[in-house]
Design an enzyme around this catalytic site. Structure first.
Site, short mmCIF file in Angstrom:
data_model
loop_
_atom_site.label_atom_id
_atom_site.label_comp_id
_atom_site.label_asym_id
_atom_site.label_seq_id
_atom_site.Cartn_x
_atom_site.Cartn_y
_atom_site.Cartn_z
N TYR A 1 0.82 -1.20 0.00
CA TYR A 1 0.00 0.00 0.00
C TYR A 1 0.86 1.26 0.00
O TYR A 1 2.07 1.19 0.20
CB TYR A 1 -0.96 -0.01 1.20
CG TYR A 1 -0.34 0.29 2.54
CD1 TYR A 1 0.48 -0.64 3.17
CD2 TYR A 1 -0.57 1.50 3.19
CE1 TYR A 1 1.04 -0.36 4.42
CE2 TYR A 1 -0.02 1.78 4.44
CZ TYR A 1 0.79 0.84 5.05
OH TYR A 1 1.35 1.12 6.26
N ARG B 1 8.20 4.15 -4.69
CA ARG B 1 8.27 3.15 -3.61
C ARG B 1 7.28 2.01 -3.88
O ARG B 1 7.58 0.84 -3.62
CB ARG B 1 8.01 3.78 -2.25
CG ARG B 1 8.20 2.76 -1.12
CD ARG B 1 8.16 3.38 0.26
NE ARG B 1 6.88 3.99 0.54
CZ ARG B 1 6.65 4.78 1.57
NH1 ARG B 1 7.62 5.05 2.43
NH2 ARG B 1 5.46 5.31 1.77
N LYS C 1 6.46 -2.16 1.82
CA LYS C 1 5.30 -1.57 2.50
C LYS C 1 4.08 -2.49 2.37
O LYS C 1 3.16 -2.21 1.60
CB LYS C 1 5.03 -0.17 1.94
CG LYS C 1 4.14 0.67 2.84
CD LYS C 1 4.21 2.13 2.42
CE LYS C 1 3.16 2.98 3.09
NZ LYS C 1 3.22 2.97 4.54
N GLU D 1 11.73 2.08 14.37
CA GLU D 1 10.86 3.17 13.91
C GLU D 1 9.61 3.19 14.79
O GLU D 1 9.50 2.41 15.73
CB GLU D 1 10.51 3.00 12.43
CG GLU D 1 9.98 1.65 12.06
CD GLU D 1 9.87 1.40 10.55
OE1 GLU D 1 9.85 2.35 9.77
OE2 GLU D 1 9.78 0.21 10.18
N1 PMP Z 1 7.63 3.53 8.95
C1 PMP Z 1 6.49 2.83 8.94
C2 PMP Z 1 6.46 1.49 9.60
C3 PMP Z 1 5.33 3.37 8.34
O1 PMP Z 1 4.18 2.66 8.33
C4 PMP Z 1 5.38 4.66 7.76
C5 PMP Z 1 4.16 5.30 7.16
N2 PMP Z 1 3.64 4.62 6.09
C6 PMP Z 1 6.60 5.35 7.79
C7 PMP Z 1 7.70 4.76 8.39
C8 PMP Z 1 6.73 6.72 7.17
O2 PMP Z 1 6.79 6.64 5.78
P1 PMP Z 1 6.24 7.82 4.86
O3 PMP Z 1 7.02 9.05 5.25
O4 PMP Z 1 6.56 7.40 3.50
O5 PMP Z 1 4.79 7.96 5.16
#
Ligand code: PMP
Length: 286
Positions: free
Chosen positions: A33, A52, A150, A182
């Site tokens: 996603y 991505r 993702k 994270e």
């Molecule tokens: N890490 C994780 C596990 C996430 O789910 C997300 C958000 N989708 C992010 C980091 C941040 O990524 P982005 O800046 O592309 O939203």
């Protein structure tokens, strides 16, 4: 009012949009996603999300369901049909419906399932939470080892979010081998002595689109950046902490596991990066 959503080539009222019970996304979490923010009716960093998505699909041997131009057209159509000024577009691609349940992937010519819908969030950019900062707890990171893809396997991040709610805080930071990987749905940072510290890219974390933009803006603003893992103790002793994501932009973190960070209010680095990010993203949005 009912949203207009997109399912496999059709724009439908949300009540009429359906996916098979045999869909690999439903049975196996076999899907990926993206979430793209909308500011001022325009898409923020669409190209980054499209790239991505392409990478996530490739890592799972899934075909691209449509070209980037077609993807952009559907995103824009949904923004327009749903009158989104501030909000998000959610996009999910699964390995489709093989007509039964089987661990093996279906034949490569099985059509993927492509679903997109909007989330209307008036006031997204001017979030009051960004002015006070949020609180987090730490929990062990029990996710699988390819967090750079993702996927829609979001059960553990949901469990971590519930642990945060139970502890009456806003989010959880995930810790593996003593270091923060994270947040449940964001990339994490601390600031110490003017240096921004954030974990380096690997299979251990999602390569955030917002992270890439923020690190670029930080470098342009002559801020020092160190890409390395840090511990919860370092975070607690830091001058500032924050996280980034496409839907929250740059969000200050003012407490980790009950310990106040810095003054307990959003720090100057996070505050400035949020301003720059919103300003530059609005300028570049399409
Ligand atoms: N890490 C994780 C596990 C996430 O789910 C997300 C958000 N989708 C992010 C980091 C941040 O990524 P982005 O800046 O592309 O939203």
């Amino acid at each position: 009012m009912s949203r207009t959503v997109y399912v496999n080539g059709a724009y439908l009222p949300e009540e009429e949009a359906t996916v098979s019970i045999f869909d690999r996304g439903f049975l196996m979490a076999d899907g990926v996603y993206e979430v793209t923010s909308v500011l001022d009716g325009k898409l923020v960093d669409f190209q980054g999300h499209a790239i991505r998505l392409e990478r996530s699909l490739k890592e799972l041997d899934m075909a691209q369901p449509m070209s980037t131009e077609e993807l952009l057209a559907v995103h824009r159509e949904l923004v327009s049909r749903n009158d989104i000024v501030e909000g998000m577009i959610y996009l999910q691609v699964t390995r489709g419906n093989p007509g039964d349940r089987d661990f093996a992937y279906p034949p490569a010519d099985t059509p993927p399932t492509v679903v997109m819908f909007t989330q209307n969030k008036p006031g997204l950019a001017d979030s009051p939470v960004a002015k006070t900062g949020i609180k987090v707890i730490s929990v062990e990171d029990l996710r699988w080892g390819r967090r750079d893809i993702k996927t829609v396997q979001l059960l553990y991040p949901s469990m971590a979010k519930m642990a945060a709610k139970a502890a009456k805080v806003d989010d959880a930071w995930l810790v593996e081998d003593g270091k923060v990987t994270e947040g449940t749905s964001n990339n994490t940072y601390i600031v110490k002595g003017g240096t921004i510290i954030t974990r380096e890219l690997s299979h251990d974390i999602l390569h955030g689109i917002t992270r890439a933009a923020v690190l670029r803006f930080a470098a342009e603003a002559q801020m020092q950046v160190e890409e390395r893992a840090f511990t919860i103790e370092e975070a607690q002793a830091a001058d500032e902490a924050f996280f980034t994501s496409a839907s929250a932009f740059v969000m200050p973190v003012v407490e980790v596991d009950g310990a106040q960070i810095g003054s307990g209010a959003p720090g100057p680095v996070a505050t400035r990066l949020r301003e720059i990010y919103l300003e530059e993203s609005l300028k570049a949005a399409i």
